[in-house]
Design a protein around this motif. Structure first.
Motif, PDB file in Angstrom:
ATOM      1  N   LYS A   4       0.777  -1.236   0.116  1.00  0.00           N
ATOM      2  CA  LYS A   4       0.009  -0.021   0.073  1.00  0.00           C
ATOM      3  C   LYS A   4       0.791   1.297  -0.068  1.00  0.00           C
ATOM      4  N   ASP A   5       1.929   1.449   0.882  1.00  0.00           N
ATOM      5  CA  ASP A   5       2.606   2.459   0.996  1.00  0.00           C
ATOM      6  C   ASP A   5       4.034   2.304   0.910  1.00  0.00           C
ATOM      7  N   ALA A   6       4.540   2.009  -0.215  1.00  0.00           N
ATOM      8  CA  ALA A   6       6.116   1.922  -0.098  1.00  0.00           C
ATOM      9  C   ALA A   6       6.729   3.386  -0.411  1.00  0.00           C
ATOM     10  N   LYS A   7       7.924   3.404   0.170  1.00  0.00           N
ATOM     11  CA  LYS A   7       8.386   4.831   0.185  1.00  0.00           C
ATOM     12  C   LYS A   7       9.874   4.801   0.316  1.00  0.00           C
ATOM     13  N   PHE A   8      10.595   5.456  -0.339  1.00  0.00           N
ATOM     14  CA  PHE A   8      12.009   5.698  -0.595  1.00  0.00           C
ATOM     15  C   PHE A   8      12.698   5.970   0.941  1.00  0.00           C
ATOM     16  N   ILE A   9      13.509   5.440   1.259  1.00  0.00           N
ATOM     17  CA  ILE A   9      14.162   5.694   2.612  1.00  0.00           C
ATOM     18  C   ILE A   9      15.436   6.622   2.427  1.00  0.00           C
ATOM     19  N   THR A  10      16.713   6.081   1.718  1.00  0.00           N
ATOM     20  CA  THR A  10      17.751   6.647   1.678  1.00  0.00           C
ATOM     21  C   THR A  10      18.602   5.923   0.585  1.00  0.00           C
ATOM     22  N   SER A  11      19.738   6.692   0.211  1.00  0.00           N
ATOM     23  CA  SER A  11      20.902   6.175  -0.622  1.00  0.00           C
ATOM     24  C   SER A  11      21.968   5.938  -0.014  1.00  0.00           C
ATOM     25  N   ALA A  12      22.922   4.960  -0.241  1.00  0.00           N
ATOM     26  CA  ALA A  12      23.933   4.787   0.253  1.00  0.00           C
ATOM     27  C   ALA A  12      25.211   4.800  -0.923  1.00  0.00           C
ATOM     28  N   ALA A  13      26.310   5.419  -0.554  1.00  0.00           N
ATOM     29  CA  ALA A  13      27.306   5.324  -1.761  1.00  0.00           C
ATOM     30  C   ALA A  13      28.670   4.518  -1.019  1.00  0.00           C
ATOM     31  N   SER A  37      14.378  -0.179 -11.653  1.00  0.00           N
ATOM     32  CA  SER A  37      13.820   0.638 -11.344  1.00  0.00           C
ATOM     33  C   SER A  37      12.162   0.889 -11.724  1.00  0.00           C
ATOM     34  N   THR A  38      11.934   0.497 -12.772  1.00  0.00           N
ATOM     35  CA  THR A  38      10.533   0.206 -13.377  1.00  0.00           C
ATOM     36  C   THR A  38       9.789  -1.105 -12.625  1.00  0.00           C
ATOM     37  N   LEU A  39      10.616  -2.220 -12.319  1.00  0.00           N
ATOM     38  CA  LEU A  39      10.065  -3.189 -11.279  1.00  0.00           C
ATOM     39  C   LEU A  39       9.726  -2.594 -10.002  1.00  0.00           C
ATOM     40  N   ILE A  40      10.562  -2.028  -9.454  1.00  0.00           N
ATOM     41  CA  ILE A  40      10.313  -1.426  -8.242  1.00  0.00           C
ATOM     42  C   ILE A  40       8.946  -0.678  -8.091  1.00  0.00           C
ATOM     43  N   ASN A  41       8.844   0.146  -9.252  1.00  0.00           N
ATOM     44  CA  ASN A  41       7.571   1.049  -9.294  1.00  0.00           C
ATOM     45  C   ASN A  41       6.389   0.373  -9.371  1.00  0.00           C
ATOM     46  N   MET A  42       6.624  -0.798 -10.158  1.00  0.00           N
ATOM     47  CA  MET A  42       5.369  -1.722 -10.393  1.00  0.00           C
ATOM     48  C   MET A  42       4.859  -2.299  -9.140  1.00  0.00           C
ATOM     49  N   LEU A  43       5.909  -2.800  -8.325  1.00  0.00           N
ATOM     50  CA  LEU A  43       5.573  -3.507  -7.004  1.00  0.00           C
ATOM     51  C   LEU A  43       4.897  -2.712  -5.966  1.00  0.00           C
ATOM     52  N   ALA A  44       5.560  -1.268  -6.270  1.00  0.00           N
ATOM     53  CA  ALA A  44       4.929  -0.119  -5.241  1.00  0.00           C
ATOM     54  C   ALA A  44       3.686   0.513  -5.792  1.00  0.00           C
ATOM     55  N   ASN A  45       3.275  -0.065  -6.941  1.00  0.00           N
ATOM     56  CA  ASN A  45       1.795   0.847  -7.453  1.00  0.00           C
ATOM     57  C   ASN A  45       2.230   2.295  -7.549  1.00  0.00           C
ATOM     58  N   LYS A  46       3.421   2.664  -7.814  1.00  0.00           N
ATOM     59  CA  LYS A  46       3.827   4.079  -7.735  1.00  0.00           C
ATOM     60  C   LYS A  46       4.704   4.361  -8.870  1.00  0.00           C
ATOM     61  N   LYS A  47       4.358   5.184  -9.876  1.00  0.00           N
ATOM     62  CA  LYS A  47       5.212   5.545 -11.051  1.00  0.00           C
ATOM     63  C   LYS A  47       6.752   6.133 -10.737  1.00  0.00           C
ATOM     64  N   LEU A  49       8.340   6.439  -7.815  1.00  0.00           N
ATOM     65  CA  LEU A  49       9.214   5.832  -6.637  1.00  0.00           C
ATOM     66  C   LEU A  49      10.563   5.939  -6.960  1.00  0.00           C
ATOM     67  N   ALA A  50      10.820   5.019  -7.906  1.00  0.00           N
ATOM     68  CA  ALA A  50      12.456   4.639  -8.010  1.00  0.00           C
ATOM     69  C   ALA A  50      12.624   5.561  -9.573  1.00  0.00           C
ATOM     70  N   LYS A  51      13.495   6.146  -9.531  1.00  0.00           N
ATOM     71  CA  LYS A  51      13.725   7.092 -10.745  1.00  0.00           C
ATOM     72  C   LYS A  51      14.305   6.110 -12.040  1.00  0.00           C
ATOM     73  N   THR A  52      13.659   6.271 -12.999  1.00  0.00           N
ATOM     74  CA  THR A  52      13.951   5.169 -14.133  1.00  0.00           C
ATOM     75  C   THR A  52      14.509   6.255 -15.339  1.00  0.00           C
ATOM     76  N   SER A  53      15.322   5.730 -16.046  1.00  0.00           N
ATOM     77  CA  SER A  53      15.700   6.230 -17.239  1.00  0.00           C
ATOM     78  C   SER A  53      16.032   5.288 -18.224  1.00  0.00           C
ATOM     79  N   SER A  54      15.893   6.071 -19.644  1.00  0.00           N
ATOM     80  CA  SER A  54      16.315   5.009 -21.008  1.00  0.00           C
ATOM     81  C   SER A  54      17.635   4.855 -21.211  1.00  0.00           C
ATOM     82  N   ALA A  55      18.571   5.728 -20.467  1.00  0.00           N
ATOM     83  CA  ALA A  55      19.999   5.569 -20.217  1.00  0.00           C
ATOM     84  C   ALA A  55      20.393   4.660 -19.371  1.00  0.00           C
TER      85      ALA A  55
END
Length: 193
Positions: A4-13, A37-47, A49-55
């Motif tokens: 229902k409510d997936a959210k981004f937490i943080t990034s780690a380098a 990223s597209t799979l994560i968005n599908m799972l989350a039902n949010k377009k 959430l994870a940044k997608t790119s064609s590059a």
């Protein structure tokens, strides 16, 4: 399972920035541009959430998402030749450090385009996961590009070339949502262990 409510937490380098999970953590990895990223968005039902790119090569950090019952770690793509050797080495080091903490990882989803045989990089990742006894499932992405019969044919061929059982491959399409129910069932199974 209903997410229902997936959210981004943080990034780690770097390793010292990796999260210490307080619930099951599932990692998502694959070649650059395999559809993580597209799979994560599908799972989350949010377009977005994870940044997608064609590059390819957009994900350069470990990105953590909270999916309620579990954490999801989106790993940098491997096998992208258009970045410097230095950048590739940095990504490899990040992946090695992440997988070195295997007791914190419940499962790994390895993404690979269903239309192609697993690449040398994919095979190296599968060998790495086998060697370190990390449970994984191969997600054959972009399944919408093939008919159902062709999907089964390709899944069988991919299973043979990767030395996997067919039940360890799930054909998915983030575009059509195909395979999502099967993937959610797999996640339920992972969480029940």
């Amino acid at each position: 399972m209903d997410i229902k409510d997936a959210k981004f937490i943080t990034s780690a380098a770097r390793e010292e920035q990796f999260l210490k999970p307080d619930k099951p953590m599932i990692a998502v990895c694959g070649k650059s541009n395999s559809g993580k990223s597209t799979l994560i968005n599908m799972l989350a039902n949010k377009k977005g959430l994870a940044k997608t790119s064609s590059a390819p090569g957009r994900t350069r950090l470990v990105n953590y998402f909270d999916f309620g019952a579990f954490l999801l770690a989106d790993l940098p793509g491997y096998g992208y030749a258009a970045v410097s050797k230095e950048e590739q080495a940095k990504w490899a080091k990040t992946l090695d450090a992440f997988f070195a903490r295997k007791e914190e990882i419940s499962h790994v989803f390895v993404l690979s385009d269903i239309r192609r045989d697993p690449s040398a990089d994919d095979m190296q990742m599968l060998a790495f996961l086998n060697y370190h006894i990390l449970p994984f499932t191969l997600l054959a992405t972009k399944a919408d590009k093939l008919s159902r019969m062709k999907q089964r044919e390709r899944a069988r061929k991919v299973a043979q070339s990767a030395g996997l059982g067919e039940d360890n491959i799930i054909a998915v399409s983030s575009l059509t949502g195909e395979g999502k129910d099967k993937l959610l069932k797999k996640i339920e199974g992972i969480l029940s262990l």
